[in-house]
Design a protein around this motif. Structure first.
Motif, mmCIF file in Angstrom:
data_model
loop_
_atom_site.group_PDB
_atom_site.id
_atom_site.type_symbol
_atom_site.label_atom_id
_atom_site.label_comp_id
_atom_site.label_asym_id
_atom_site.label_seq_id
_atom_site.Cartn_x
_atom_site.Cartn_y
_atom_site.Cartn_z
ATOM 1 N N SER A 1 0.836 -1.195 0.000
ATOM 2 C CA SER A 1 0.000 0.000 0.000
ATOM 3 C C SER A 1 0.872 1.246 0.000
ATOM 4 N N GLY A 2 0.361 2.263 -0.643
ATOM 5 C CA GLY A 2 0.937 3.597 -0.632
ATOM 6 C C GLY A 2 -0.219 4.547 -0.396
ATOM 7 N N ASP A 3 -0.266 5.132 0.768
ATOM 8 C CA ASP A 3 -1.389 5.988 1.150
ATOM 9 C C ASP A 3 -0.973 7.451 1.133
ATOM 10 N N PHE A 4 -1.852 8.293 0.632
ATOM 11 C CA PHE A 4 -1.636 9.731 0.646
ATOM 12 C C PHE A 4 -2.846 10.367 1.301
ATOM 13 N N GLY A 5 -2.621 11.358 2.135
ATOM 14 C CA GLY A 5 -3.737 11.999 2.819
ATOM 15 C C GLY A 5 -3.355 13.386 3.286
ATOM 16 N N GLY A 6 -4.288 14.043 3.960
ATOM 17 C CA GLY A 6 -3.985 15.366 4.483
ATOM 18 C C GLY A 6 -5.130 15.950 5.260
ATOM 19 N N ASP A 7 -4.775 16.657 6.320
ATOM 20 C CA ASP A 7 -5.741 17.435 7.089
ATOM 21 C C ASP A 7 -5.814 18.827 6.477
ATOM 22 N N GLN A 8 -6.924 19.483 6.692
ATOM 23 C CA GLN A 8 -7.120 20.808 6.114
ATOM 24 C C GLN A 8 -6.043 21.795 6.555
ATOM 25 N N THR A 9 -5.571 21.654 7.784
ATOM 26 C CA THR A 9 -4.588 22.609 8.300
ATOM 27 C C THR A 9 -3.178 22.034 8.363
ATOM 28 N N GLY A 10 -2.938 20.888 7.735
ATOM 29 C CA GLY A 10 -1.618 20.266 7.776
ATOM 30 C C GLY A 10 -1.085 19.986 6.392
ATOM 31 N N GLY A 11 0.059 19.380 6.361
ATOM 32 C CA GLY A 11 0.687 19.022 5.093
ATOM 33 C C GLY A 11 0.145 17.707 4.559
ATOM 34 N N VAL A 12 0.457 17.423 3.314
ATOM 35 C CA VAL A 12 0.080 16.157 2.690
ATOM 36 C C VAL A 12 0.962 15.061 3.289
ATOM 37 N N THR A 13 0.322 13.996 3.746
ATOM 38 C CA THR A 13 1.049 12.881 4.344
ATOM 39 C C THR A 13 1.074 11.700 3.377
ATOM 40 N N PHE A 14 2.017 10.800 3.601
ATOM 41 C CA PHE A 14 2.017 9.564 2.841
ATOM 42 C C PHE A 14 2.570 8.454 3.708
#
Length: 144
Positions: free
Chosen positions: A113-126
């Motif tokens: 798996s390779g997941d990408f995500g992000g909170d509205q007030t944070g950076g893009v995570t993976f």
């Protein structure tokens, strides 16, 4: 032996060329390497004393090395390579994991798996989760 910082544990991905160059997934803030060994139970009773205690006997079974990590995206080439390979068929990449004060693990890894995500007030995570496919070599770190 000198203590090392956790950030010195590196996960590197191949560029896919015939003579591969390995690029560090530098944005990972947590990284884990797990070595799993499956045991095969071959316990049998003692024919001379079948009423006696049984002691477990095992044979070496399947081996697997898994790597995982989480981080904040830095828009690196290695991140793009991870996403490209994760979308490929088969999703396999050559990788190195360098464990400071220990050594280097190298082999082919199946990107689970390779997941990408992000909170509205944070950076893009993976995040990355991969398991070995085939043999993994280990080269101990030279004593200093």
């Amino acid at each position: 032996m000198a203590k090392k910082k956790g950030r010195q544990l590196l996960i590197k991905l191949s560029d896919g060329q015939a003579t591969p160059q390995f690029e560090t997934l530098c944005a990972l803030t947590t990284k884990t390497l797990t070595i799993n060994n499956e045991e095969i139970d071959v316990t049998t009773s003692d024919c001379d004393a079948p009423e006696g205690p049984l002691w477990t006997e095992v044979l070496d079974g399947v081996k697997r090395v898994s790597v995982s990590g989480n981080g904040i995206s830095k828009k690196e080439n290695a991140e793009a390579r991870l996403a490209t390979v994760a979308m490929s068929s088969p999703p396999v990449i050559a990788a190195q994991v360098i464990v400071p004060n220990f050594g280097t693990f190298e082999g082919s890894f199946f990107i689970q798996s390779g997941d990408f995500g992000g909170d509205q007030t944070g950076g893009v995570t993976f995040s990355l989760s991969a398991g070995s496919t085939g043999a993994v070599t280990f080269t101990p770190e030279a004593a200093s």
